[in-house]
Enzyme design. Structure first.
Site, PDB file in Angstrom:
ATOM      1  CG  HIS A 123      -1.939   0.990   1.341  1.00 33.84           C
ATOM      2  ND1 HIS A 123      -1.683   2.305   1.678  1.00 33.84           N
ATOM      3  CD2 HIS A 123      -3.278   0.908   1.174  1.00 33.84           C
ATOM      4  CE1 HIS A 123      -2.822   2.977   1.701  1.00 33.84           C
ATOM      5  NE2 HIS A 123      -3.806   2.158   1.404  1.00 33.84           N
ATOM      6  CG  ASP A 200       0.308  -2.365   6.137  1.00 34.51           C
ATOM      7  OD1 ASP A 200      -0.594  -2.519   6.991  1.00 34.51           O
ATOM      8  OD2 ASP A 200       0.111  -1.773   5.056  1.00 34.51           O
ATOM      9  CD  GLN A 203      -6.741  -4.832   4.047  1.00 33.56           C
ATOM     10  OE1 GLN A 203      -7.697  -5.569   4.277  1.00 33.56           O
ATOM     11  NE2 GLN A 203      -6.891  -3.541   3.764  1.00 33.56           N
ATOM     12  CE  LYS A 226      -7.423  -0.552   6.048  1.00 35.44           C
ATOM     13  NZ  LYS A 226      -8.404  -0.171   5.027  1.00 35.44           N
TER      14      LYS A 226
END
Length: 406
Positions: A123, A200, A203, A226
């Site tokens: 990202h 990261d 997700q 999220k």
């Protein structure tokens, strides 16, 4: 382990009961942001109704209650990723967390000739901060490339991690491909070479059990909205020795012990990185979200989403002219696709008219889409509260949209 009644779980999410354009909502944009269960909404509402006050500033009852709830949320989030609460910096999300590492850890330490490795699938939040640091320090960016199916080329990565590399930035799960990277193996590669690893986890944390101790990284970032929590929340986990050695990123109230015009003594970590009034209500809500997911069981969440992904993938395989972007064998319930003769934005717009919410565009991952030679994709991303019936509704809507597009 008792079976979960997923229909009952779905009822915990008020927004999923609404209609869009007169059609029942099919919300397949969970990689963008997750919906919120009633317990999260109630926790935020309860804070503002009963004990709204600033944290760590007042000795009155409201201030004490607010501080206790805020710090309880920190502890809950730490347990969610198997960390200690004094290793967790509360911040606005992954973007802030990675910038904190970039400016507080990397900027004072990198020099000309040093190398930062980032993967092709990152990202922008895990690319742009490193570019800015490279410009200021003379360091270089090196790209870890992918295999055609969207898996990370681990052999190439192993060769890329030479003596010049000081930092490796890697996604746990790709927001476009759904690829689940073997971060434990990757961080082991980095650690044995003395390379700092930044993961990261935006997700990953909402969709699977995460154990930062087992992963063996140096830094791990994730975003609250999220994880079924409020926007403007998130956290950075870091090894304690890094937090103690890093200078503050922002200056202001509550990140200090004492201030005079002759100098300032900073607070201990993690508080020295938390200047100013935080999003107190948001973090209390995020703590409620973490409790909710923990009670549900992230292993159960992962299994449910794998089941939905298998069904969805089977249905999509029947669609002529549909191209999947990212077919790695180990992936989360994120599906990026194109259909011959249809622009991604047109597909998403027409699907919305059928009540189906997907994302279209470049998904803050321009270098990745350049790798595949496409300008944009549609992305359908599922969560545990989605249903098999929604997958069927999506397929019916897609069939109708394709007829409209000719």
């Amino acid at each position: 382990m008792s079976a979960i009644d997923w229909a009952k779980v779905r009822d915990d999410f008020p927004l999923l009961r609404r209609q869009v354009h007169g059609k029942p909502l099919v919300y397949f944009d969970n990689a963008n942001t997750a919906q919120k269960p009633a317990v999260v909404i109630d926790a935020v509402d309860d804070f503002y109704r009963r004990y709204n006050a600033n944290v760590s500033r007042a000795v009155h009852a409201l201030g004490s209650e607010a501080t206790d709830a805020y710090e309880a949320a920190r502890s809950t989030l730490a347990r969610l990723i198997n960390a200690r609460s004094n290793e967790l910096v509360l911040c606005s999300g992954t973007t802030f967390a990675i910038n904190l590492v970039a400016y507080s850890w990397a900027l004072p330490r990198l020099a000309p000739g040093d190398v930062i490795v980032v993967s092709r699938m990152e990202h922008h939040a895990n690319i742009v901060p490193w570019q800015l640091i490279a410009e200021r320090t003379g360091a270089q960016i090196r790209v870890a490339e992918l295999l055609p199916d969207g898996s990370l080329d681990l052999d190439a990565l192993d060769k890329a991690l030479d003596g010049a590399v000081k930092l490796l930035a890697i996604a746990h799960v790709s927001n476009v491909l759904g690829t689940i990277n073997p971060v434990r193996e990757i961080c082991r590669m980095a650690r044995k070479r003395g390379i700092i690893s930044v993961v990261d986890g935006s997700q990953a944390v909402p969709h699977m059990p995460v154990d930062v101790a087992a992963i063996g990284c140096d830094f791990y970032a994730f975003t609250g909205h999220k994880v079924c929590g409020p926007t403007g929340t998130g956290a950075l986990w870091a090894r304690r020795e890094h937090l103690q050695a890093m200078p503050p990123f922002l200056g202001g109230g509550e990140m200090i012990k004492e201030v005079s015009f002759e100098g300032t003594t900073f607070n201990d970590a993690p508080y020295k990185f938390e200047a100013g009034t935080p999003n107190i209500a948001g973090f209390i809500g995020l703590g409620a979200a973490a409790d909710y997911l923990t009670t549900l069981g992230l292993d159960q969440v992962q299994a449910r989403e794998a089941e939905l992904l298998a069904h969805f993938s089977e249905e999509l395989s029947k669609v002529d002219g549909l191209r999947l972007i990212g077919t790695a064998p180990d992936k989360a319930a994120v599906v990026s696709f194109l259909i011959d003769g249809a622009h991604a934005h047109d597909l998403a717009t027409l699907l919305d008219l059928e009540g189906v919410a997907v994302r279209s565009g470049q998904h803050c991952a321009h270098p990745l889409l350049q790798f595949y030679g496409v300008a944009a994709t549609c992305r359908a991303s599922l969560a545990f509260y989605n249903t098999h019936e929604e997958i069927e509704a999506f397929m019916a809507a897609l069939t109708k949209v394709r007829r409209l597009l000719g």
